[in-house]
Design a protein around this motif. Sequence first.
Motif, mmCIF file in Angstrom:
data_model
loop_
_atom_site.group_PDB
_atom_site.id
_atom_site.type_symbol
_atom_site.label_atom_id
_atom_site.label_comp_id
_atom_site.label_asym_id
_atom_site.label_seq_id
_atom_site.Cartn_x
_atom_site.Cartn_y
_atom_site.Cartn_z
ATOM 1 N N UNK A 16 4.487 7.709 -1.005
ATOM 2 C CA UNK A 16 4.418 8.974 -1.728
ATOM 3 C C UNK A 16 3.007 9.485 -1.927
ATOM 4 N N UNK A 17 1.999 8.677 -1.595
ATOM 5 C CA UNK A 17 0.622 9.145 -1.738
ATOM 6 C C UNK A 17 0.264 10.091 -0.592
ATOM 7 N N UNK A 18 -0.814 10.848 -0.773
ATOM 8 C CA UNK A 18 -1.241 11.819 0.224
ATOM 9 C C UNK A 18 -2.657 11.523 0.682
ATOM 10 N N UNK A 19 -2.878 11.700 1.979
ATOM 11 C CA UNK A 19 -4.204 11.560 2.579
ATOM 12 C C UNK A 19 -4.718 12.938 2.932
ATOM 13 N N UNK A 20 -5.991 13.181 2.637
ATOM 14 C CA UNK A 20 -6.675 14.396 3.057
ATOM 15 C C UNK A 20 -7.778 13.933 3.997
ATOM 16 N N UNK A 21 -7.671 14.348 5.267
ATOM 17 C CA UNK A 21 -8.572 13.868 6.319
ATOM 18 C C UNK A 21 -9.193 15.051 7.055
ATOM 19 N N UNK A 22 -10.412 14.862 7.599
ATOM 20 C CA UNK A 22 -11.009 15.939 8.390
ATOM 21 C C UNK A 22 -10.155 16.222 9.622
ATOM 22 N N UNK A 23 -9.874 17.492 9.865
ATOM 23 C CA UNK A 23 -9.006 17.889 10.971
ATOM 24 C C UNK A 23 -9.599 17.541 12.328
ATOM 25 N N UNK A 24 -10.903 17.649 12.456
ATOM 26 C CA UNK A 24 -11.546 17.393 13.735
ATOM 27 C C UNK A 24 -11.731 15.904 14.018
ATOM 28 N N UNK A 25 -11.418 15.063 13.052
ATOM 29 C CA UNK A 25 -11.538 13.618 13.239
ATOM 30 C C UNK A 25 -12.970 13.115 13.211
ATOM 31 N N UNK A 26 -13.914 13.994 12.919
ATOM 32 C CA UNK A 26 -15.321 13.594 12.880
ATOM 33 C C UNK A 26 -15.701 13.167 11.482
ATOM 34 N N UNK A 27 -16.569 12.181 11.421
ATOM 35 C CA UNK A 27 -17.024 11.687 10.125
ATOM 36 C C UNK A 27 -16.054 10.678 9.549
ATOM 37 N N UNK A 28 -16.462 10.101 8.464
ATOM 38 C CA UNK A 28 -15.656 9.047 7.850
ATOM 39 C C UNK A 28 -15.119 9.432 6.482
ATOM 40 N N UNK A 29 -15.400 10.656 6.049
ATOM 41 C CA UNK A 29 -14.917 11.078 4.736
ATOM 42 C C UNK A 29 -13.393 11.146 4.749
ATOM 43 N N UNK A 30 -12.809 10.688 3.651
ATOM 44 C CA UNK A 30 -11.356 10.774 3.494
ATOM 45 C C UNK A 30 -11.028 10.694 2.008
ATOM 46 N N UNK A 31 -9.862 11.160 1.688
ATOM 47 C CA UNK A 31 -9.438 11.196 0.295
ATOM 48 C C UNK A 31 -7.970 10.799 0.223
ATOM 49 N N UNK A 32 -7.625 10.045 -0.796
ATOM 50 C CA UNK A 32 -6.246 9.649 -1.046
ATOM 51 C C UNK A 32 -5.883 10.082 -2.459
ATOM 52 N N UNK A 33 -4.751 10.768 -2.594
ATOM 53 C CA UNK A 33 -4.233 11.142 -3.911
ATOM 54 C C UNK A 33 -2.938 10.387 -4.149
ATOM 55 N N UNK A 34 -2.830 9.773 -5.312
ATOM 56 C CA UNK A 34 -1.606 9.024 -5.601
ATOM 57 C C UNK A 34 -1.279 9.097 -7.079
ATOM 58 N N UNK A 35 -0.036 8.760 -7.384
ATOM 59 C CA UNK A 35 0.429 8.753 -8.760
ATOM 60 C C UNK A 35 0.179 7.383 -9.389
ATOM 61 N N UNK A 36 -0.218 7.422 -10.644
ATOM 62 C CA UNK A 36 -0.355 6.207 -11.438
ATOM 63 C C UNK A 36 0.496 6.411 -12.682
ATOM 64 N N UNK A 37 1.326 5.446 -12.991
ATOM 65 C CA UNK A 37 2.125 5.527 -14.207
ATOM 66 C C UNK A 37 1.249 5.125 -15.391
ATOM 67 N N UNK A 38 1.153 6.024 -16.359
ATOM 68 C CA UNK A 38 0.342 5.752 -17.541
ATOM 69 C C UNK A 38 1.144 4.900 -18.496
ATOM 70 N N UNK A 39 0.595 3.784 -18.866
ATOM 71 C CA UNK A 39 1.287 2.887 -19.807
ATOM 72 C C UNK A 39 0.645 2.991 -21.179
ATOM 73 N N UNK A 40 1.437 2.745 -22.166
ATOM 74 C CA UNK A 40 0.967 2.783 -23.543
ATOM 75 C C UNK A 40 1.133 1.401 -24.152
ATOM 76 N N UNK A 41 0.114 0.937 -24.881
ATOM 77 C CA UNK A 41 0.222 -0.395 -25.497
ATOM 78 C C UNK A 41 1.299 -0.473 -26.556
#
Length: 89
Positions: free
Chosen positions: A64-89
Amino acid sequence: MPKWLVMEETVVAEGAAPHQRILRSLGGDKTREQALVELRRIAKKHRPDCLKSTPCLVGQDSDGSFWILPKNGKGHARCNLRLIEQTHP
């Protein structure tokens, strides 16, 4: 119902340590499925600073996570977006 956070993890260069930050908290009580729908909307619009001026592709992983990658495939930059469940003590 749980609260959800959207976590951004970016890597700007090969071998560099990832930078993690909480991008936003999803308001209201949402099921995981509802939170994933909102994450999809966020991923389609979001560009991390390292990819602001670069055409990008957005892809979804099986978890369910998403990757954002350079379209041209050049460079090494990348980003991942994902959900984290927030827990309460």
